[in-house]
Design a protein around this motif. Structure first.
Motif, short mmCIF file in Angstrom:
data_model
loop_
_atom_site.label_atom_id
_atom_site.label_comp_id
_atom_site.label_asym_id
_atom_site.label_seq_id
_atom_site.Cartn_x
_atom_site.Cartn_y
_atom_site.Cartn_z
N ILE A 245 -27.08 -45.01 0.94
CA ILE A 245 -26.19 -46.04 1.77
C ILE A 245 -25.97 -45.03 3.01
O ILE A 245 -25.64 -45.67 4.19
N ALA A 246 -25.96 -44.03 3.01
CA ALA A 246 -25.69 -42.48 3.98
C ALA A 246 -26.87 -43.09 4.98
O ALA A 246 -26.91 -42.72 5.97
N ASP A 247 -27.81 -42.65 4.27
CA ASP A 247 -29.28 -43.60 4.89
C ASP A 247 -29.37 -44.32 5.57
O ASP A 247 -29.86 -44.79 7.14
N ILE A 248 -28.81 -46.09 4.90
CA ILE A 248 -29.20 -46.77 5.66
C ILE A 248 -27.79 -47.95 6.83
O ILE A 248 -28.14 -48.19 7.83
N THR A 249 -26.54 -46.61 6.72
CA THR A 249 -25.65 -46.16 7.80
C THR A 249 -25.86 -45.97 9.10
O THR A 249 -25.86 -45.29 9.44
N ARG A 250 -26.48 -46.80 9.73
CA ARG A 250 -26.52 -45.90 11.49
C ARG A 250 -25.28 -46.33 12.67
O ARG A 250 -24.58 -45.38 13.09
N GLY A 251 -24.46 -47.45 12.09
CA GLY A 251 -23.69 -47.39 12.89
C GLY A 251 -21.56 -47.79 11.66
O GLY A 251 -22.44 -48.64 11.39
N LEU A 252 -20.60 -48.03 12.96
CA LEU A 252 -19.63 -48.05 11.85
C LEU A 252 -18.26 -47.98 12.54
O LEU A 252 -18.22 -48.13 13.94
N ARG A 253 -17.46 -49.52 12.10
CA ARG A 253 -16.49 -49.85 12.93
C ARG A 253 -15.37 -49.17 11.97
O ARG A 253 -15.31 -50.28 10.39
N GLY A 259 -6.38 -46.80 17.10
CA GLY A 259 -7.18 -47.52 17.85
C GLY A 259 -8.56 -48.08 16.66
O GLY A 259 -8.72 -47.29 15.39
N VAL A 260 -9.71 -48.91 17.35
CA VAL A 260 -10.83 -48.46 16.41
C VAL A 260 -11.58 -47.66 16.73
O VAL A 260 -12.36 -47.87 17.63
N VAL A 261 -12.47 -46.70 15.86
CA VAL A 261 -12.87 -46.16 15.80
C VAL A 261 -14.70 -46.79 15.75
O VAL A 261 -14.66 -46.97 14.94
N VAL A 262 -15.08 -46.34 16.72
CA VAL A 262 -16.32 -47.08 16.61
C VAL A 262 -17.68 -45.81 17.41
O VAL A 262 -17.87 -44.95 17.73
N LEU A 263 -19.03 -46.17 15.98
CA LEU A 263 -19.33 -44.71 16.13
C LEU A 263 -21.33 -46.21 16.52
O LEU A 263 -21.12 -46.71 16.02
N ARG A 264 -21.43 -45.85 17.83
CA ARG A 264 -22.91 -46.45 18.01
C ARG A 264 -23.61 -46.39 16.90
O ARG A 264 -24.41 -45.18 16.47
N PRO A 265 -25.01 -46.73 16.72
CA PRO A 265 -25.78 -47.09 16.25
C PRO A 265 -27.08 -46.45 17.02
O PRO A 265 -28.38 -46.91 17.10
N THR A 293 -23.04 -51.26 11.10
CA THR A 293 -24.60 -51.44 11.53
C THR A 293 -25.88 -50.87 10.71
O THR A 293 -25.34 -49.57 10.41
N ALA A 294 -26.51 -50.94 9.73
CA ALA A 294 -27.47 -50.87 9.06
C ALA A 294 -28.91 -50.89 9.84
O ALA A 294 -29.16 -52.40 10.33
N GLN A 295 -29.51 -50.03 8.77
CA GLN A 295 -31.34 -50.09 9.42
C GLN A 295 -31.47 -51.44 8.21
O GLN A 295 -30.82 -51.07 7.15
N VAL A 296 -32.43 -52.30 8.62
CA VAL A 296 -32.94 -53.58 7.80
C VAL A 296 -34.28 -53.18 7.98
O VAL A 296 -35.13 -52.58 9.01
N HIS A 297 -35.21 -53.45 6.79
CA HIS A 297 -36.70 -53.89 6.82
C HIS A 297 -37.11 -55.17 6.93
O HIS A 297 -36.00 -56.08 5.94
N ARG A 298 -38.19 -55.58 7.57
CA ARG A 298 -38.88 -56.65 7.35
C ARG A 298 -39.22 -56.91 5.83
O ARG A 298 -39.23 -55.89 5.09
N ILE A 299 -39.32 -58.14 4.72
CA ILE A 299 -39.70 -58.19 3.67
C ILE A 299 -41.10 -57.89 3.86
O ILE A 299 -41.38 -58.28 4.31
N PRO A 300 -40.97 -57.32 2.12
CA PRO A 300 -42.47 -56.73 2.33
C PRO A 300 -43.10 -58.17 1.66
O PRO A 300 -43.33 -59.13 1.26
N GLU A 301 -44.67 -57.87 1.82
CA GLU A 301 -46.12 -58.29 1.91
C GLU A 301 -46.23 -58.56 0.50
O GLU A 301 -45.96 -60.21 -0.08
N LYS A 302 -46.20 -57.61 -0.06
CA LYS A 302 -45.70 -57.29 -1.49
C LYS A 302 -44.83 -56.38 -2.23
O LYS A 302 -44.32 -55.43 -2.05
#
Length: 569
Positions: A245-253, A259-265, A293-302
């Motif tokens: 999840i540390a690799d997947i997480t790109r941005g945070l609120r 106030g709100v800590v905003v980390l841009r992706p 804000t998380a890194q996502v991937h296209r659903i794989p073909e196989k």
């Protein structure tokens, strides 16, 4: 407000429509592990730990009416302030709701729940629906000197959710379950904005509908949230491909009093120290995570998971290391030791599953190869991507497996593994019903240290079992692989006596001590909480632990945010 004082009966409506697990155990009501259709399981348990599963269950679901729940400390001014923010129906102080939000789902938690042990219970559960509401709740906490404990799916097993026993202030469990939406997908960047209270199945359903996947599938997937994953540095079963999840997480609120800590992706940055790394694994002590804000991937073909057998544990470890060093890029690399392999075979239904393979000539083939069947190790390796990519990777891995003495047995077992991969926690509850205690400890270490660490854990656990006078079982598997090392995941079980938690502490401490002694970390993906806090200084050095405590003290001098977790203070 809903039910300020009276005890709430299990099953009654309590607050908004947010999914929770059953109050006394894992998962949902009506779902449980059964062994009657698995003829080899009861003999396996009897042989390994001496528990007779055919005897009447020792315990079961306790009666909620028999519990003595401490009264709520919620005052009318605080209740009114919270209701003004989120609405009366989203402020709940009934006993059932408070008990659900007291603990996670560790073995320590479940023994205390079943035993009616509640040193401190949240005084009220609040359900915000927006980040703005969260911010107002944080402001109310500052004004009224409240304690805020963020609550996702309640699956934590490291003591990250319970209030500190000595806490005298009003404790608010901040249930994030209404913040459960995928807000936006940047298709060019492969980034999805997702609210922190979204549980695994909800995330995948929303992403899959648009052709995407997060690819994060921890054991707790069906009952845990994105915010919880970030707060405890979670890892998923397919982390070899998608990352932790540390690799997947790109941005945070993250909501804080100022106030709100905003980390841009951003794809990368030299801005430091890294606020993102500070928040990852902070277990709610730095603020309330509202959006990721998380890194996502296209659903794989196989997508395939294939099963393999190795003649020994050592051969399986060497193969996993070789795969990590090769050009192959599998999504899953997992190998179980002989004890866990035997249990996997024992949990198969008659003439089905992995055990059926051994009845179809595989066992004879192993014997012809000169294998000792008591040492065989089962492995699952997954592949995702285009058909060409999957086929190429299967061939690369097959060569490595063969080089290390193993062989493949096809897709069938992998399909069954995929179907049942989230069901294991139900088995732990079943074992508790029969007078047993079972739990897990996992670590990560460099490849050079894995086998010595493994051997010392077995030696230490053996001494611990002898000390408490039980016949214990210890099983292990390698799960997540990295270039420099891997995660080893241990499961231990024994028939407990009157002092179940005292016996548990002896075994747990022996295993954790062995992790540190042999160069491993205190936990690979379950977090620190209160359970692992005693080993923090050993893991990151005394100076490092002091730095973590200084960070918490400086950023939360009023001790609003989940005090005590990670450092124990």
């Amino acid at each position: 407000m809903t039910d300020l004082k009276p005890k709430t009966a299990p099953g009654a409506a309590t607050g908004p429509d947010v999914k929770h697990m059953k109050w006394w155990g894992w998962g949902v009501e009506g779902v449980a592990f059964h062994h009657e259709d698995k003829p080899n399981f009861a003999p396996f348990v009897k042989k390994m730990v001496g528990v007779d599963l055919w005897a009447d269950a020792v315990t079961g679901a306790p009666s909620f009416d028999d519990l003595d729940i401490p009264a709520s400390h919620l005052t009318e001014p605080v209740a009114s302030a919270l209701a003004t923010i989120v609405g009366e129906g989203n402020v709940v102080s009934g006993d059932l709701e408070r008990v659900v939000h007291t603990y996670g789902k560790s073995i320590r938690d479940l023994f205390r729940i079943r035993g009616g042990v509640f040193p401190r219970v949240p005084d009220v559960v609040v359900y915000p629906a927006t980040e703005s509401e969260v911010a107002k709740i944080v402001a109310a906490a500052v004004e009224h000197d409240l304690v805020l404990i963020p609550f996702g799916g309640g699956s934590n097993i490291a003591g990250s959710l319970e209030p500190m026993a000595q806490e005298q202030r009003t404790v608010v469990s901040l249930d994030m379950g209404r913040l459960d939406r995928v807000l936006d997908i940047d298709e060019d960047a492969g980034l999805a904005r997702i609210q922190a209270g979204a549980q695994g199945p909800d995330i995948e359903e929303q992403l899959n509908a648009k052709g995407w996947t997060l690819g994060h599938f921890p054991d707790s997937f069906t009952h845990s949230t994105l915010g919880g994953w970030v707060a405890t540095r979670s890892s998923g079963m397919q982390s070899d491909k998608f990352g932790d999840i540390a690799d997947i997480t790109r941005g945070l609120r993250v909501v804080r009093p100022e106030g709100v800590v905003v980390l841009r992706p951003l794809p990368s940055t030299s801005t430091g120290p890294s606020l993102r790394e500070m928040i990852l694994g902070s277990e709610g002590r730095l603020g309330i995570i509202t959006e990721v804000t998380a890194q996502v991937h296209r659903i794989p073909e196989k997508r395939e998971i294939l099963a393999y057998f190795f003649p020994t544990w050592e051969a399986g470890l060497r193969a996993m290391q070789a795969i990590a060093e090769s050009d192959a890029t599998p999504s899953v690399t997992r190998v179980s030791n002989s004890f866990e392999t035997e249990m996997s075979l024992a949990t198969s239904k008659e003439s089905k599953g992995i055990s059926a393979l051994l009845n179809q000539g595989v066992q004879k083939f192993m014997q012809l190869k000169g294998w000792d069947l008591s040492k065989i190790c089962l492995s699952f390796i997954g592949y995702e991507g285009s058909s060409e990519h999957v086929d190429r990777n299967e061939k690369l891995v097959s060569k490595i497996v063969k080089k290390h003495g193993g062989f493949g047995v096809g897709k069938g077992p992998g399909v069954l593994y995929d179907q049942k991969k989230f069901d294991t926690p139900y088995l732990r509850d079943f074992f508790m019903d029969h007078g047993g205690a079972a739990d897990v400890s996992e670590t990560a270490a460099p490849w050079s240290k894995l086998l010595p660490l493994y051997n010392e854990v077995y030696a230490a656990a053996g001494r611990a079992f002898e000390k408490i006078g039980v016949q214990g079982l210890l099983m292990a598997h390698l799960s997540h692989s990295y270039h420099s090392g891997a995660c080893l995941y241990f499961t231990f079980a024994f028939e407990h006596g009157d002092d179940a938690l005292g016996q548990y502490d002896v075994v747990k401490k022996a295993i954790q001590d062995a992790f540190i002694q042999e160069g491993g970390t205190l936990s690979h993906h379950h977090g620190v909480g209160l359970e692992h806090a005693p080993w923090l200084a050993d893991d990151v050095s005394a100076a490092g632990a002091g730095l973590v405590q200084t960070l918490f003290d400086a950023t939360d001098s009023q001790r609003i945010f989940n005090p005590g977790k990670v450092t124990g203070h």
